[in-house]
Design a protein around this motif. Structure first.
Motif, mmCIF file in Angstrom:
data_model
loop_
_atom_site.group_PDB
_atom_site.id
_atom_site.type_symbol
_atom_site.label_atom_id
_atom_site.label_comp_id
_atom_site.label_asym_id
_atom_site.label_seq_id
_atom_site.Cartn_x
_atom_site.Cartn_y
_atom_site.Cartn_z
ATOM 1 N N SER A 31 0.815 -1.221 0.000
ATOM 2 C CA SER A 31 0.000 0.000 0.000
ATOM 3 C C SER A 31 0.845 1.266 0.000
ATOM 4 N N CYS A 32 1.917 1.270 0.785
ATOM 5 C CA CYS A 32 2.780 2.452 0.850
ATOM 6 C C CYS A 32 3.523 2.654 -0.469
ATOM 7 N N SER A 33 4.045 1.568 -1.034
ATOM 8 C CA SER A 33 4.742 1.658 -2.321
ATOM 9 C C SER A 33 3.801 2.117 -3.427
ATOM 10 N N PHE A 34 2.561 1.667 -3.358
ATOM 11 C CA PHE A 34 1.570 2.087 -4.354
ATOM 12 C C PHE A 34 1.364 3.601 -4.295
ATOM 13 N N LEU A 35 1.312 4.144 -3.091
ATOM 14 C CA LEU A 35 1.154 5.592 -2.940
ATOM 15 C C LEU A 35 2.401 6.336 -3.415
ATOM 16 N N PHE A 36 3.574 5.745 -3.186
ATOM 17 C CA PHE A 36 4.804 6.310 -3.745
ATOM 18 C C PHE A 36 4.731 6.329 -5.273
ATOM 19 N N LEU A 37 4.193 5.257 -5.837
ATOM 20 C CA LEU A 37 4.060 5.159 -7.295
ATOM 21 C C LEU A 37 3.149 6.259 -7.834
ATOM 22 N N ILE A 38 2.011 6.444 -7.197
ATOM 23 C CA ILE A 38 1.073 7.494 -7.625
ATOM 24 C C ILE A 38 1.716 8.869 -7.490
ATOM 25 N N SER A 39 2.441 9.073 -6.404
ATOM 26 C CA SER A 39 3.124 10.348 -6.202
ATOM 27 C C SER A 39 4.168 10.587 -7.290
ATOM 28 N N SER A 40 4.875 9.539 -7.683
ATOM 29 C CA SER A 40 5.892 9.671 -8.731
ATOM 30 C C SER A 40 5.258 10.007 -10.080
ATOM 31 N N ILE A 41 4.123 9.379 -10.374
ATOM 32 C CA ILE A 41 3.406 9.689 -11.620
ATOM 33 C C ILE A 41 2.952 11.148 -11.613
ATOM 34 N N ALA A 42 2.404 11.581 -10.477
ATOM 35 C CA ALA A 42 1.952 12.973 -10.356
ATOM 36 C C ALA A 42 3.135 13.939 -10.449
ATOM 37 N N ASN A 43 4.256 13.574 -9.844
ATOM 38 C CA ASN A 43 5.457 14.414 -9.934
ATOM 39 C C ASN A 43 5.927 14.558 -11.379
ATOM 40 N N LEU A 44 5.894 13.457 -12.111
ATOM 41 C CA LEU A 44 6.313 13.493 -13.514
ATOM 42 C C LEU A 44 5.393 14.404 -14.326
ATOM 43 N N ILE A 45 4.095 14.295 -14.088
ATOM 44 C CA ILE A 45 3.136 15.154 -14.792
ATOM 45 C C ILE A 45 3.366 16.621 -14.432
ATOM 46 N N ALA A 46 3.648 16.880 -13.153
ATOM 47 C CA ALA A 46 3.901 18.260 -12.715
ATOM 48 C C ALA A 46 5.134 18.836 -13.402
ATOM 49 N N SER A 53 -0.046 0.924 9.795
ATOM 50 C CA SER A 53 0.627 -0.381 9.739
ATOM 51 C C SER A 53 1.527 -0.629 10.943
ATOM 52 N N SER A 54 1.972 0.448 11.591
ATOM 53 C CA SER A 54 2.862 0.290 12.750
ATOM 54 C C SER A 54 2.107 0.289 14.077
ATOM 55 N N SER A 55 0.799 0.452 14.008
ATOM 56 C CA SER A 55 0.000 0.538 15.230
ATOM 57 C C SER A 55 -0.097 -0.817 15.931
ATOM 58 N N ILE A 56 -0.208 -0.783 17.257
ATOM 59 C CA ILE A 56 -0.411 -2.025 18.010
ATOM 60 C C ILE A 56 -1.884 -2.429 17.989
ATOM 61 N N ASN A 57 -2.722 -1.514 17.501
ATOM 62 C CA ASN A 57 -4.149 -1.793 17.382
ATOM 63 C C ASN A 57 -4.394 -2.618 16.115
ATOM 64 N N VAL A 58 -4.936 -3.801 16.282
ATOM 65 C CA VAL A 58 -5.137 -4.715 15.153
ATOM 66 C C VAL A 58 -6.070 -4.114 14.114
ATOM 67 N N HIS A 59 -7.116 -3.448 14.563
ATOM 68 C CA HIS A 59 -8.082 -2.849 13.640
ATOM 69 C C HIS A 59 -7.412 -1.801 12.749
ATOM 70 N N ARG A 60 -6.541 -0.999 13.341
ATOM 71 C CA ARG A 60 -5.827 0.014 12.553
ATOM 72 C C ARG A 60 -4.877 -0.637 11.552
ATOM 73 N N ARG A 61 -4.186 -1.677 11.989
ATOM 74 C CA ARG A 61 -3.265 -2.360 11.069
ATOM 75 C C ARG A 61 -4.007 -2.947 9.879
ATOM 76 N N HIS A 62 -5.205 -3.434 10.117
ATOM 77 C CA HIS A 62 -5.996 -4.015 9.031
ATOM 78 C C HIS A 62 -6.490 -2.952 8.042
ATOM 79 N N MET A 63 -6.447 -1.690 8.451
ATOM 80 C CA MET A 63 -6.847 -0.610 7.546
ATOM 81 C C MET A 63 -5.739 -0.252 6.554
ATOM 82 N N SER A 64 -4.532 -0.718 6.841
ATOM 83 C CA SER A 64 -3.400 -0.462 5.938
ATOM 84 C C SER A 64 -3.407 -1.511 4.829
#
Length: 322
Positions: free
Chosen positions: A52-67, A120-131
């Protein structure tokens, strides 16, 4: 004498702005375009794009290239030839809209990446599952819609062939300029940077908390670090460094935007106006450094995860073109 001095100072700052736009833009264009293309190719590999984090990096890179392509191409060419976006209204509006939307997506994608690291770094299981990758994809769709809505007034406000403005393609009225400057400074720079920093601090606290629990539970035992955790740690490091550099390269423009808003009604001499335009162009070009630097951040701070993916990419390209 004072008039002559004022004219000389004005000419000096105008020439400095012109030279900076002409030559520094070329460097930034090559630096950013090559970096973002490599970023996209590396992050698009299956091992990374499913994170998920890498995917957001990918989207950011595409947007950076367009910018970079939408913002620097015309700025670079304007130093050598006629820039059509300065003379044709619909091109002016379209370029500005694409530039602002892509920049907004680029920074907010990193903000969501910071949120993802916190979850993803949270000790709360519910929060981790949201990542999850699915939530990251939903965030990107939301970003596209919100960014388009926020910057839709550009089609009304922006106009070409302006004279008394920092750029020939700019907001036509003071109200348009002030509103656009405030939206850009707050929604695209200050708001994301503050949230990135907040989520970054919270992520560090989560990591420390988890590590302290592990140390207490396994004080005399070393447990092997799983591959996923190793990837997560290296992605977090990449993210933290990027947040710091984003703040360094984008906050000056936010400050300049706020300053220009506050002093919008002040009467300035030609020399002061020329100096302000130079600062405007300088901080604007610094934001393109922020658009172009992620690949180099990931290469230097991404550890074996990013570098191995980069090496694999080069090997694949070498196999295609032996």
């Amino acid at each position: 004498m004072s008039t002559s001095t004022d004219a000389n100072i004005t000419a000096y700052w105008n020439n400095a702005s012109s030279s900076m736009n002409r030559y520094f833009s070329i460097f930034l264009f090559l630096f950013g375009t090559i970096g973002n293309i490599l970023n996209i190719l590396v992050l698009f590999q299956r091992e990374l794009r499913t994170n998920s984090c890498s995917f957001l990096f990918l989207i950011s890179s595409i947007a950076n290239l367009i910018a970079i392509l939408s913002g620097l191409t015309t700025r670079m060419l304007s130093g050598w030839t006629l820039d059509l976006t300065n003379t044709i209204d619909w091109l002016c509006k379209l370029r500005a809209f694409i530039l602002f939307v892509s920049r907004n997506i680029a920074l907010l994608s990193i903000m969501f990446a910071a949120l993802d690291r916190w979850l993803s770094s949270s000790i709360n299981v519910h929060r981790r599952h949201m990542s999850t990758l699915k939530n990251a994809q939903r965030a990107v769709i939301l970003l596209l819609i919100l960014s388009a809505i926020i910057y839709s007034p550009i089609f009304y406000c922006y106009k070409a062939n302006l004279i008394n403005a920092p750029l020939k393609c700019y907001g036509e009225t003071n109200i348009c300029r002030i509103s656009n400057d405030l939206i850009y400074a707050c929604c695209t720079i200050l708001f994301p940077i503050l949230l990135m920093s907040l989520f970054g601090i919270m992520t560090i606290n989560n990591i420390r908390h988890v590590q302290s629990r592990i140390n207490i539970t396994n004080s005399n035992e070393r447990l092997p670090i799983s591959k996923k955790k190793k990837v997560d740690r290296q992605l977090s490091l990449m993210l933290f460094i990027q947040i710091i550099l984003l703040a360094l390269f984008t906050l000056p423009q936010a400050i300049q935007k706020l300053y220009s808003t506050i002093t919008a009604n002040q009467i300035l001499s030609s020399a002061q106006t020329a100096f302000n335009n130079f600062i405007f162009n300088l901080v604007l070009l610094l934001t393109y450094v922020a658009n172009g630097v992620p690949f180099y951040i990931y290469t230097l701070s991404g550890g074996t995860v990013f570098r191995n993916a980069l090496i694999q990419l080069f090997r694949k390209l070498n196999q295609i073109h032996p």
